[in-house]
Design a protein around this motif. Structure first.
Motif, short mmCIF file in Angstrom:
data_model
loop_
_atom_site.label_atom_id
_atom_site.label_comp_id
_atom_site.label_asym_id
_atom_site.label_seq_id
_atom_site.Cartn_x
_atom_site.Cartn_y
_atom_site.Cartn_z
N TYR A 120 0.79 -1.23 0.00
CA TYR A 120 0.00 0.00 0.00
C TYR A 120 0.83 1.28 0.00
CZ TYR A 120 -3.88 -3.13 1.08
OH TYR A 120 -4.81 -4.14 1.04
N SER A 121 2.08 1.23 0.45
CA SER A 121 2.89 2.45 0.52
C SER A 121 4.05 2.48 -0.46
CB SER A 121 3.45 2.65 1.94
OG SER A 121 2.44 3.06 2.83
N PHE A 122 4.53 1.30 -0.88
CA PHE A 122 5.76 1.27 -1.66
C PHE A 122 5.58 0.69 -3.06
CE2 PHE A 122 7.24 0.98 2.85
CZ PHE A 122 7.78 2.26 2.91
N GLU A 123 4.33 0.53 -3.49
CA GLU A 123 4.04 0.08 -4.85
C GLU A 123 4.84 -1.16 -5.21
OE1 GLU A 123 4.74 3.45 -7.33
OE2 GLU A 123 3.03 4.58 -6.54
N ALA A 124 4.92 -2.09 -4.28
CA ALA A 124 5.70 -3.31 -4.45
C ALA A 124 4.82 -4.52 -4.16
CB ALA A 124 6.92 -3.28 -3.53
N GLY A 125 3.70 -4.60 -4.88
CA GLY A 125 2.77 -5.69 -4.67
C GLY A 125 3.37 -7.05 -4.91
N ALA A 126 4.25 -7.16 -5.91
CA ALA A 126 4.88 -8.45 -6.19
C ALA A 126 5.75 -8.92 -5.04
CB ALA A 126 5.70 -8.36 -7.48
N GLU A 127 6.45 -7.96 -4.41
CA GLU A 127 7.29 -8.32 -3.25
C GLU A 127 6.43 -8.64 -2.04
OE1 GLU A 127 10.21 -9.06 -3.92
OE2 GLU A 127 10.15 -8.14 -5.89
N ALA A 128 5.29 -7.97 -1.90
CA ALA A 128 4.35 -8.33 -0.82
C ALA A 128 3.86 -9.76 -1.01
CB ALA A 128 3.18 -7.35 -0.80
N ASP A 129 3.51 -10.10 -2.26
CA ASP A 129 3.08 -11.48 -2.55
C ASP A 129 4.19 -12.47 -2.21
OD1 ASP A 129 0.68 -10.51 -3.51
OD2 ASP A 129 1.27 -10.62 -5.63
N ARG A 130 5.43 -12.11 -2.55
CA ARG A 130 6.57 -12.99 -2.30
C ARG A 130 6.74 -13.24 -0.80
NH1 ARG A 130 11.05 -13.96 -5.41
NH2 ARG A 130 10.48 -12.23 -6.80
N LEU A 131 6.62 -12.15 -0.01
CA LEU A 131 6.79 -12.27 1.44
C LEU A 131 5.66 -13.08 2.06
CD1 LEU A 131 8.24 -11.63 4.03
CD2 LEU A 131 7.23 -9.33 3.99
N GLU A 132 4.43 -12.84 1.64
CA GLU A 132 3.30 -13.60 2.17
C GLU A 132 3.41 -15.08 1.80
OE1 GLU A 132 0.10 -11.41 0.49
OE2 GLU A 132 0.16 -9.82 2.00
N ALA A 133 3.88 -15.35 0.60
CA ALA A 133 4.07 -16.75 0.18
C ALA A 133 5.17 -17.42 1.00
CB ALA A 133 4.41 -16.81 -1.31
N ALA A 134 6.22 -16.66 1.35
CA ALA A 134 7.29 -17.22 2.19
C ALA A 134 6.76 -17.58 3.57
CB ALA A 134 8.43 -16.21 2.30
N VAL A 135 5.92 -16.73 4.13
CA VAL A 135 5.31 -17.03 5.43
C VAL A 135 4.46 -18.30 5.33
CG1 VAL A 135 3.61 -16.24 7.13
CG2 VAL A 135 5.34 -14.64 6.26
N GLU A 136 3.67 -18.39 4.28
CA GLU A 136 2.82 -19.57 4.11
C GLU A 136 3.66 -20.84 3.94
OE1 GLU A 136 -1.34 -20.83 1.99
OE2 GLU A 136 -0.23 -19.11 1.18
N ARG A 137 4.78 -20.73 3.22
CA ARG A 137 5.66 -21.89 3.03
C ARG A 137 6.22 -22.38 4.36
NH1 ARG A 137 5.72 -25.66 -0.14
NH2 ARG A 137 5.72 -26.76 1.84
N VAL A 138 6.64 -21.44 5.19
CA VAL A 138 7.20 -21.79 6.50
C VAL A 138 6.15 -22.47 7.37
CG1 VAL A 138 8.06 -20.79 8.65
CG2 VAL A 138 9.02 -20.06 6.46
N LEU A 139 4.94 -21.96 7.36
CA LEU A 139 3.87 -22.57 8.15
C LEU A 139 3.51 -23.96 7.63
CD1 LEU A 139 1.58 -19.44 8.60
CD2 LEU A 139 3.05 -20.48 10.33
N THR A 140 3.48 -24.11 6.32
CA THR A 140 3.20 -25.42 5.73
C THR A 140 4.28 -26.43 6.10
OG1 THR A 140 2.05 -24.37 3.87
CG2 THR A 140 2.81 -26.63 3.55
N ASP A 141 5.52 -25.94 6.22
CA ASP A 141 6.63 -26.81 6.61
C ASP A 141 6.62 -27.17 8.09
OD1 ASP A 141 7.52 -26.85 4.02
OD2 ASP A 141 9.10 -25.35 4.31
N GLY A 142 5.70 -26.55 8.84
CA GLY A 142 5.53 -26.92 10.24
C GLY A 142 6.39 -26.17 11.23
#
Length: 370
Positions: A316-338
């Motif tokens: 919302y502030s840095f016009e970096a939606g792709a990097e936001a998606d990347r970070l959220e996906a990294a969080v989800e990957r870590v949670l999926t890995d337990g």
């Protein structure tokens, strides 16, 4: 190389611990993705009171008004229970919201599949849940006047809080909700209490008129706020974007928070109006959880809410939606890995992690995404 200014206010309790992990993500973005931030750190809350006698200094407030975004950790704790009301740690947060004119509070409630069993509801009700509550933040009963306690004599007192909304306040928060819905599932549910409150009648009228005039392509529904609370725990996936006032937004967003399994997972954003010349919105990002003084300094805190708040800043502030998606996906990957901090360990097991180790895992997932 893109440079953006960021003011980090770690605050009290676990704030500095979770914010350290955010700072590592910030550095990673500069080193690996070319998104470089000019970062400053300062004090807010109880630590600011200890240093300056105020919950936020004038100099820190002035800097918050200048930067592209503010990242706040958490404020408060029993250490400051006895300080005067106007300089309590929470006063720093309230001044930031007021002086930065942050009228739109965005609270996503997303349930990661790996944590669906941690929700207070059954898995089938929350699996895949992704809703956004848009709360009006600077008006309503929290700020309306008069706000008094009057001594009536004979041991009786009368307390008055005033619910006040003007047309423009409702128009601008409704516009934010409709705009956000357009990049989601294109549905908005407006919640108020028009059956018993005049402010609810006006809210309903203005949201309806704003929709008709500017956002007719978005699906709009209306619901009484108490019914909305019931529906959030009955069938939460019926909602996409919910827009509501300050009081009901405060309560409904906390209800939605428990659907996801842990307060340690919930980010938030508070946005101001776009600058007429630059289009830049003043913005502050913070985890929903508090300062948790009982675990402060023990490296037990879950940093994910704070990290996801930074993802919202990217979006919302840095016009970096792709990097936001990347970070959220990294969080989800870590949670999926337990990988699990204590608050999301549960009975099913997993790989125990402290605050730093959770940050390590998310950084490793980011590296793997390259």
């Amino acid at each position: 190389m893109t440079h953006r200014s960021l003011l980090i206010l770690p605050g009290d309790g676990i704030g500095p611990e979770v914010m350290r992990e955010v700072r590592r993500i910030v550095d990673w973005m500069g080193e690996k993705r070319g998104l470089v931030f000019d970062v400053e750190e300062d004090l807010v809350g109880g630590c600011a009171y200890d240093a300056h006698g105020a919950a936020i200094s004038d100099a820190t407030m002035a800097r918050a008004l200048e930067v592209d975004a503010v990242m706040l950790g958490a404020v408060g704790g029993p250490k400051w229970d006895g300080v005067p009301y106007d300089v309590r740690p929470e006063a720093g947060l309230l001044r930031l919201r007021k002086d930065m004119e942050l009228f739109a509070n965005l609270r996503p409630a997303k349930c990661f599949d790996a944590l669906a069993d941690f929700s207070s509801l059954k898995r089938e009700l929350v699996e895949g849940l992704d809703i956004l509550i848009v709360r009006e933040l600077t008006g309503g009963v929290y700020f309306g006047e008069p706000k008094t306690i009057t001594d009536l004599g004979d041991g009786q007192k009368r307390a008055i809080d005033t619910q006040v909304y003007d047309t423009f306040e409702i128009e601008r928060i409704a516009a934010v909700a409709f705009e956000l819905a357009r990049v989601r599932a294109n549905r908005v549910c407006s919640m108020e209490k028009r059956n018993v409150m005049k402010s609810g009648v006006l809210w309903n009228e203005v949201v309806t008129a704003t929709h008709k005039a500017r956002f007719a392509d978005v699906e709009l529904s209306h619901m009484l706020a108490d019914a909305g609370g019931m529906q959030l725990v009955r069938a939460p996936k019926q909602f996409d974007v919910i827009v509501t006032d300050n009081l009901f937004g405060d309560m409904l967003s906390d209800v939605a928070a428990m659907l996801t399994g842990s307060l340690g997972m919930l980010p938030s954003a508070s946005l101001g109006a776009p600058d007429p010349k630059t289009g830049r919105r003043r913005a502050m990002y913070e985890p929903v959880h508090g300062s948790a003084p009982d675990i402060a300094g023990k490296t037990l805190a879950n940093p994910i809410a704070c990290i996801l708040s930074f993802a919202m800043a990217l979006r919302y502030s840095f016009e970096a939606g792709a990097e936001a998606d990347r970070l959220e996906a990294a969080v989800e990957r870590v949670l999926t890995d337990g990988v699990r901090t204590p608050d999301i360990m549960g009975d099913s097991g997993g790989t125990p992690a402290d605050t730093r180790q959770m940050g390590d895992a998310i950084l490793a997932a980011l590296d793997a995404s390259m």
